[in-house]
Design an enzyme around this catalytic site. Structure first.
Site, PDB file in Angstrom:
ATOM      1  N   GLU A 140       1.124  -1.086  -0.175  1.00 46.06           N
ATOM      2  CA  GLU A 140      -0.116  -0.344   0.019  1.00 46.06           C
ATOM      3  C   GLU A 140       0.742   1.471  -0.206  1.00 46.06           C
ATOM      4  O   GLU A 140       2.326   1.028   0.792  1.00 46.06           O
ATOM      5  CB  GLU A 140      -1.152   0.420   1.155  1.00 46.06           C
ATOM      6  CG  GLU A 140      -1.761  -1.631   0.967  1.00 46.06           C
ATOM      7  CD  GLU A 140      -2.822  -1.315   2.449  1.00 46.06           C
ATOM      8  OE1 GLU A 140      -3.647  -2.023   2.642  1.00 46.06           O
ATOM      9  OE2 GLU A 140      -1.840  -0.105   4.164  1.00 46.06           O
TER      10      GLU A 140
ATOM     11  N   ASP B 173      -7.625  -5.180   8.117  1.00 46.85           N
ATOM     12  CA  ASP B 173      -7.174  -3.462   7.605  1.00 46.85           C
ATOM     13  C   ASP B 173      -6.933  -4.303   6.266  1.00 46.85           C
ATOM     14  O   ASP B 173      -5.784  -4.006   4.956  1.00 46.85           O
ATOM     15  CB  ASP B 173      -5.870  -2.414   7.521  1.00 46.85           C
ATOM     16  CG  ASP B 173      -4.649  -3.488   8.383  1.00 46.85           C
ATOM     17  OD1 ASP B 173      -4.631  -4.945   8.317  1.00 46.85           O
ATOM     18  OD2 ASP B 173      -4.272  -3.018   8.686  1.00 46.85           O
TER      19      ASP B 173
END
Length: 338
Positions: A55, A226
């Site tokens: 990410e 997450d």
């Protein structure tokens, strides 16, 4: 460009002591969340792989632009590698020039724990004393120290499916003043707890907490979910909680609320801190901070680090020559002409 290595950050945190560092970081985070409208915000850019996720997390205001590279690979520990690692960059928004680059494996653990403690200020009972910790992996000690600075004299009851992780947690905190007690199940750890922290890493739809485990007045801090398809709470449990998230567009994709949708959310965290919405309003409420980690938290800890360096409170490893120093800024070719 200032460079901070993992060794420098680790040594500084050790020298200062986490009990002394966390209050300042928590207050710094609160100040940034309070000015939420000042920031350019977006959900993180995630690339998913069968083994994990990589990410980029950007956040900026009118003065600074920050981003973090971070991964999440739950199978890494079996390979002798970290589940989560990262590095971050802070730049001057007025010129685009980089100011610092830093490790963010440690700093991510610190800012995650600090954000959880900040949320607890608004969602947990002020007289909370018993804390349950479900999952004693890499995040566990940091959240323990962060919460202990907010709830003096608290005791921690902890459980993990991995006995080695439980021994690691116990050994790391054995010399501290924080009383920690192992439990033989999730139910035993949670029994009588005021604050319950879940910090597990497995990428699956888990149901760690059963509805019958819920008790009036509890505050849950969900730190371990997450990514899409990875949760720790069932929809039945979520429906009994007042839910607060960091950034709704991101939480809808990868938070606990992917099981329910936007109507299940009471507020974003900044609204509680700014006073536009209330957190806990009665002693009996069951509250949940559905945390997935948001880029403002990385911005906040990078600017905190930069201010420490400016004040001479921490020294970088070195100054990196990333940007060319030109007598004529239009003559880039001059660097290679010779």
């Amino acid at each position: 460009m200032l460079f901070f290595s993992i060794n420098t950050i680790a040594q500084w945190l050790k020298d200062q002591g986490l009990a002394n560092v966390f209050p300042g970081i928590i207050d710094h985070l609160a100040a940034d969340f309070r000015r939420w409208p000042d920031f350019h915000k977006s959900a993180r850019h995630a690339t998913y792989y069968p083994d994990g996720v990589i990410e980029l997390m950007p956040c900026a205001d009118q003065n600074y632009y920050a981003f973090k590279y971070v991964n999440g690979h739950p199978n890494n520990p079996a390979l002798g590698k970290l589940n989560v690692l990262g590095f971050g960059v802070l730049t001057d928004a007025h010129t685009g020039y980089p100011l610092l680059i830093s490790e963010m494996t440690l700093l991510t653990a610190v800012r995650t724990a600090a954000t959880a403690a900040l949320a607890a200020r608004y969602l947990a009972r002020q007289d909370s004393q018993r804390i349950a910790l479900i999952g004693t992996g890499a995040q566990a000690e940091f959240v323990t120290w962060a919460l202990s600075t907010q709830y003096q004299g608290c005791q921690i009851h902890y459980y993990d499916t991995d006995p080695q992780a439980m021994r690691k947690y116990h050994d790391n905190l054995a010399a501290s003043s924080i009383p920690v007690f192992p439990a033989d199940s999730i139910a035993a750890a949670i029994h009588g707890a005021d604050i319950i922290v879940t910090a597990t890493a497995a990428k699956c739809r888990a149901d760690l907490i059963q509805s019958l485990m819920l008790s009036p007045g509890q505050c849950y801090l969900g730190l371990g979910g997450d990514c899409p398809g990875k949760t720790e709470f069932s929809s039945e449990v979520l429906q009994q909680c007042k839910i607060v998230v960091e950034y709704l567009p991101q939480s809808l994709v990868e938070g606990e609320i992917q099981n329910l949708g936007p109507d299940s959310v009471h507020a974003e965290l900044w609204e509680l801190i700014a006073g536009t919405k209330k957190g806990r309003t009665t002693p009996e409420e069951i509250t949940l901070f559905d945390s997935v980690g948001f880029a403002l938290e990385d911005y906040s800890i990078l600017t905190w680090l930069y201010k420490l360096a400016e004040n001479g409170d921490i020294c970088p490893d070195s100054v990196l020559a990333i940007v060319p120093d030109l007598a004529d800024p239009k003559d880039l070719y001059g660097l290679v002409k010779a």
